[in-house]
Scaffold this motif. Structure first.
Motif, short mmCIF file in Angstrom:
data_model
loop_
_atom_site.label_atom_id
_atom_site.label_comp_id
_atom_site.label_asym_id
_atom_site.label_seq_id
_atom_site.Cartn_x
_atom_site.Cartn_y
_atom_site.Cartn_z
N PRO A 174 36.63 29.87 33.66
CA PRO A 174 37.13 29.83 32.28
C PRO A 174 38.29 30.80 32.08
CG PRO A 174 35.04 31.00 32.38
CD PRO A 174 35.25 30.41 33.74
N ASN A 175 39.22 30.42 31.21
CA ASN A 175 40.34 31.29 30.88
C ASN A 175 39.87 32.48 30.06
OD1 ASN A 175 42.43 28.38 30.27
ND2 ASN A 175 42.01 29.43 32.18
N ARG A 176 40.55 33.60 30.23
CA ARG A 176 40.23 34.84 29.50
C ARG A 176 41.48 35.35 28.78
NH1 ARG A 176 34.72 34.45 29.90
NH2 ARG A 176 34.07 34.26 32.10
N ASP A 177 41.26 36.22 27.80
CA ASP A 177 42.39 36.88 27.15
C ASP A 177 43.06 37.87 28.10
OD1 ASP A 177 41.96 35.51 24.78
OD2 ASP A 177 40.62 37.06 23.98
N SER A 178 42.26 38.43 29.01
CA SER A 178 42.78 39.36 30.01
C SER A 178 41.75 39.50 31.10
CB SER A 178 43.08 40.74 29.39
OG SER A 178 41.87 41.37 28.98
N ILE A 179 42.19 39.98 32.26
CA ILE A 179 41.27 40.35 33.34
C ILE A 179 41.65 41.74 33.81
CG2 ILE A 179 40.74 38.01 34.13
CD1 ILE A 179 42.81 38.38 36.35
N THR A 180 40.68 42.45 34.36
CA THR A 180 40.92 43.80 34.89
C THR A 180 40.76 43.77 36.40
OG1 THR A 180 40.12 44.85 32.86
CG2 THR A 180 40.22 46.21 34.85
N GLY A 208 38.73 43.56 43.50
CA GLY A 208 39.10 42.25 42.95
C GLY A 208 39.05 42.26 41.44
N VAL A 209 38.66 41.12 40.86
CA VAL A 209 38.62 40.99 39.41
C VAL A 209 37.28 41.48 38.89
CG1 VAL A 209 38.75 39.38 37.47
CG2 VAL A 209 40.16 39.01 39.51
N ASP A 210 37.32 42.43 37.97
CA ASP A 210 36.10 42.99 37.41
C ASP A 210 35.22 41.89 36.82
OD1 ASP A 210 34.23 44.83 36.51
OD2 ASP A 210 35.33 45.31 34.67
N GLY A 254 44.68 49.07 40.55
CA GLY A 254 43.97 48.43 39.47
C GLY A 254 44.76 48.41 38.17
N GLY A 255 44.34 47.55 37.26
CA GLY A 255 44.98 47.46 35.96
C GLY A 255 44.64 46.15 35.27
#
Length: 305
Positions: A142-148, A154-156, A281-282
């Motif tokens: 699913p799409n997210r507003d943001s990923i960390t 990798g992706v939190d 990271g970011g």
């Protein structure tokens, strides 16, 4: 036209305020529109021609070449007319596409690469159009507003995050393998091409974490660093995604569209995106610029990982 209207102090807005205002202007026009959508789009394009004409009139007036009035405008008037051209163009662009900001950012990146010789300097860029993640195993994300992004992981919160391999087929082979597939990226241009072949594919449908536009991901060499926006996130490209039969389970016949053979060399060509590991990271968001820093020569072409 008077000059007083342009003598007040300027209060520059943040970029997000600009795009918010443009969206509000377009929505206001839509609410008051009584014409068919295609006709409304055409009229907004024609409005752009009118604004360009007014900018040209202001230039003629500023240099005193109006045969009836002489000097009738100031250069501040020219500036204001050019701003009207820009706003009108952005409203028309927003009427044409749902992602005007992404389209403009990607186009400017292409212009910079072509005209400024950015590629020769080890730089190329595009824009993030979507980010996606999933905490459980599934083909789509699913799409997210943001990923960390987390350095070395990798992706939190994503099921494929980790130091060692997390893709189930790889885990079955050797669970101690290093995870070279922490972040999956795909180019949105592929979706447009697939649509012409009868396949409707949207960001996240094929399981990628980051969807981009305006950057040729498949042409990047191994070891390329991709920097995202101002969030500090950096990934290192490790190789090509190797699509499997799950793609045909998602849409019949899709696998042969993203994996094939070069008609001349006979080599397998994989087009379902690239894999990477997180170096810094970011946060990554849609609309973020993505900048590529190529490694030192000689470059190593991407292979499946």
């Amino acid at each position: 036209m008077t000059n007083d209207a342009h003598d007040s102090p300027r209060t520059p807005d943040a970029p997000d305020d600009l795009w918010t205002t443009v969206d509000r202007l377009r929505a206001w026009l839509d609410e008051n529109n009584r014409r068919p959508p295609q006709e409304a789009l055409l009229l907004r394009m024609l409005k752009l021609s009118e604004e360009v004409g007014e900018a040209a009139e202001a230039v003629i007036g500023a240099v005193g070449q109006n045969p009836r009035k002489g000097v009738s405008h100031t250069w501040r008037d020219v500036e204001a007319e050019l701003c009207d051209v820009v706003v009108t163009a952005l409203v028309a662009l927003g009427t044409l596409t749902t992602d005007a900001r992404g389209a403009l950012t990607a186009h400017v990146a292409k212009l910079a690469e072509r005209s400024l010789g950015a590629a020769d300097k080890g730089f190329t860029g595009g824009v993030v159009t979507a980010v996606s993640s999933n905490g459980t195993y599934s083909f789509t994300k699913p799409n997210r507003d943001s990923i960390t992004l987390l350095a070395g992981l990798g992706v939190d919160g994503d099921v494929h995050a980790g130091v060692t391999v997390k893709h189930r087929s790889r885990v079955a082979q050797d669970p101690t393998q290093p995870n070279l597939r922490q972040v999956h990226l795909m180019h949105e241009e592929l979706f447009t091409e697939l649509a012409g072949q009868g396949h409707e594919v949207r960001p996240g449908d094929l399981g990628e974490n980051v969807t981009t536009r305006g950057i040729d991901l498949l042409a990047l060499p191994t070891g390329t660093l991709l920097r995202f926006g101002d969030g500090g996130a950096v990934v290192e490209v490790t190789g090509l995604r190797n699509p499997c039969l799950q793609i045909d389970a998602f849409q019949d016949g899709l696998l042969k569209r993203v994996v094939g053979r070069d008609p001349e060399s006979g080599e397998i060509v994989r087009r379902a995106g690239i894999m990477s590991v997180v170096r810094e990271g970011g946060v990554v968001r849609p609309g973020d610029a993505v900048h590529a820093e190529l490694p030192a020569h000689p470059h190593t072409p991407l292979e499946r990982v």
